[in-house]
Scaffold this motif. Structure first.
Motif, mmCIF file in Angstrom:
data_model
loop_
_atom_site.group_PDB
_atom_site.id
_atom_site.type_symbol
_atom_site.label_atom_id
_atom_site.label_comp_id
_atom_site.label_asym_id
_atom_site.label_seq_id
_atom_site.Cartn_x
_atom_site.Cartn_y
_atom_site.Cartn_z
ATOM 1 N N PHE A 237 0.857 -1.187 0.000
ATOM 2 C CA PHE A 237 0.000 0.000 0.000
ATOM 3 C C PHE A 237 0.892 1.235 0.000
ATOM 4 O O PHE A 237 1.884 1.279 0.738
ATOM 5 C CB PHE A 237 -0.868 0.033 1.278
ATOM 6 N N VAL A 238 0.523 2.214 -0.801
ATOM 7 C CA VAL A 238 1.215 3.503 -0.728
ATOM 8 C C VAL A 238 0.374 4.399 0.176
ATOM 9 O O VAL A 238 -0.815 4.604 -0.073
ATOM 10 C CB VAL A 238 1.399 4.124 -2.131
ATOM 11 N N ILE A 239 1.008 4.873 1.249
ATOM 12 C CA ILE A 239 0.291 5.664 2.265
ATOM 13 C C ILE A 239 0.950 7.043 2.334
ATOM 14 O O ILE A 239 2.180 7.139 2.360
ATOM 15 C CB ILE A 239 0.365 4.971 3.642
ATOM 16 N N ALA A 240 0.118 8.089 2.317
ATOM 17 C CA ALA A 240 0.701 9.429 2.266
ATOM 18 C C ALA A 240 -0.088 10.398 3.132
ATOM 19 O O ALA A 240 -1.295 10.256 3.319
ATOM 20 C CB ALA A 240 0.720 9.921 0.821
ATOM 21 N N SER A 241 0.643 11.393 3.644
ATOM 22 C CA SER A 241 0.022 12.425 4.484
ATOM 23 C C SER A 241 0.525 13.791 4.027
ATOM 24 O O SER A 241 1.667 13.902 3.553
ATOM 25 C CB SER A 241 0.430 12.200 5.936
ATOM 26 N N ASP A 242 -0.311 14.825 4.192
ATOM 27 C CA ASP A 242 0.172 16.156 3.810
ATOM 28 C C ASP A 242 0.907 16.835 4.959
ATOM 29 O O ASP A 242 1.316 17.972 4.858
ATOM 30 C CB ASP A 242 -0.971 17.033 3.259
ATOM 31 N N GLU A 243 1.128 16.094 6.057
ATOM 32 C CA GLU A 243 1.939 16.624 7.159
ATOM 33 C C GLU A 243 3.376 16.119 7.017
ATOM 34 O O GLU A 243 3.597 15.010 6.519
ATOM 35 C CB GLU A 243 1.412 16.097 8.496
#
Ligand code: SAM
Length: 289
Positions: A237-243
């Motif tokens: 899974f590619v997991i991303a956050s804008d923090e």
């Protein structure tokens, strides 16, 4: 059923995994049709329960689906401080909706699935997954996830992309622009999690997806889970956050054994969460250096 010979289903896919194919012995063919978007097959297997295949690619089997559905849902939900409003893109079997609905902080689930026939057939043949569609928290829209994303701004805390592989109707869900749209559709501090393929087969695509998503998200990681009926026995899974520098490895919400039992989780634990981000050395170097 063209990929079926002598009651064996062979998952031949020359573009995505040339020269190899996982096979399942069929006990009973249940259904086959060509929907507007894809070929749909459902069959009972000798050892993996009921299997759903789209364009001859296995989407899920009732024996091992919980690994994928729990991990694609609980990894992002447990990293977010307050995952109240969640969007699921794809997920026509209902398994991800079933898992997201279990999370105590989730109040609203929106789902956009392109193919209503996958939903209807899953209700008929995969009731243990399609029970997700019965959640009172869920609002299902039949439509294209890419187009749906364009119409939403500052709306969701978590977006989960439970798509089929990057051929057919799901191609747009792996493009750079999709990450741009997801970023716009998220509320501040939102998290996205997308089916990202296996590092044994797709390392270049995973790296590209991570590169594309890091144009819009400050923290981007890849996590894995074991699913024996997927090519090479696992998926990521590619997991991303804008923090910046979010610590994905340590979940914000931790549940003890009796809480996990109450929710009916069989695979996910806080320890499994953390270990999902531990990668073998060569792939860690390749993806992050
Ligand atoms: N767990 C599975 C896997 O990793 O292969 C995916 C399961 S789920 C059945 C995938 C769903 O994505 C399918 O029902 C398919 O119709 C849906 N889908 C594909 N492209 C889509 C798009 N552009 N928008 C919304 N749903 C899409």
């Amino acid at each position: 059923m063209s990929d079926i010979e002598n009651n064996w289903f062979r998952e031949v896919q020359n573009d995505l995994w040339p020269g190899q194919s996982f096979s399942l012995k069929i006990k009973k063919k249940l259904h086959e049709e060509n929907s507007k978007y894809q070929n749909i097959k459902i069959f009972e297997t000798e050892t993996y329960g009921t299997c759903l295949a789209l364009d001859n690619i296995i989407q899920c089997t009732s024996r091992d689906e919980f690994s994928y559905q729990e991990m694609i849902s609980f990894l992002p939900l447990c990293i977010h401080q307050k995952p109240q409003k969640v969007l699921i893109v794809g997920g026509g079997d209902g398994g991800v909706a079933r898992e997201v609905a279990k999370h105590p902080l989730v109040e609203e689930i929106h789902q956009v699935e392109i193919d209503d026939r996958v939903v209807e057939l899953s209700k008929q043949y995969l009731p243990n997954m399609a029970c997700g569609f019965k959640s009172p928290k869920l609002k299902l829209t039949i439509g294209d996830g890419f187009e749906y994303m364009k119409a939403h701004e500052n709306t969701f805390d978590v977006i989960i992309t439970d798509s089929s592989d990057p051929i057919g109707p799901a191609i747009s869900l792996f493009q750079e622009n999709y990450y741009k749209l997801m970023k716009t559709a998220l509320r501040p501090n939102g998290i996205v999690c997308a089916q990202g393929g296996s590092f044994w087969l797709d390392s270049e695509n995973i790296k590209n997806t991570m590169k594309n998503s890091s144009k819009y998200f400050k923290t981007v990681k890849y996590a894995v889970t074991s699913v024996p009926s997927y090519p090479c026995g696992h998926i990521g899974f590619v997991i991303a956050s804008d923090e910046d520098n979010v610590n994905f490895i340590s979940p914000v919400q931790k549940y003890n054994s009796s809480e996990l039992d109450l929710m009916g989780l069989k695979y996910y634990t806080s320890n499994v969460h953390s270990s999902a981000f531990a990668l073998p050395r060569w792939i860690e170097k390749y993806l992050y250096e």
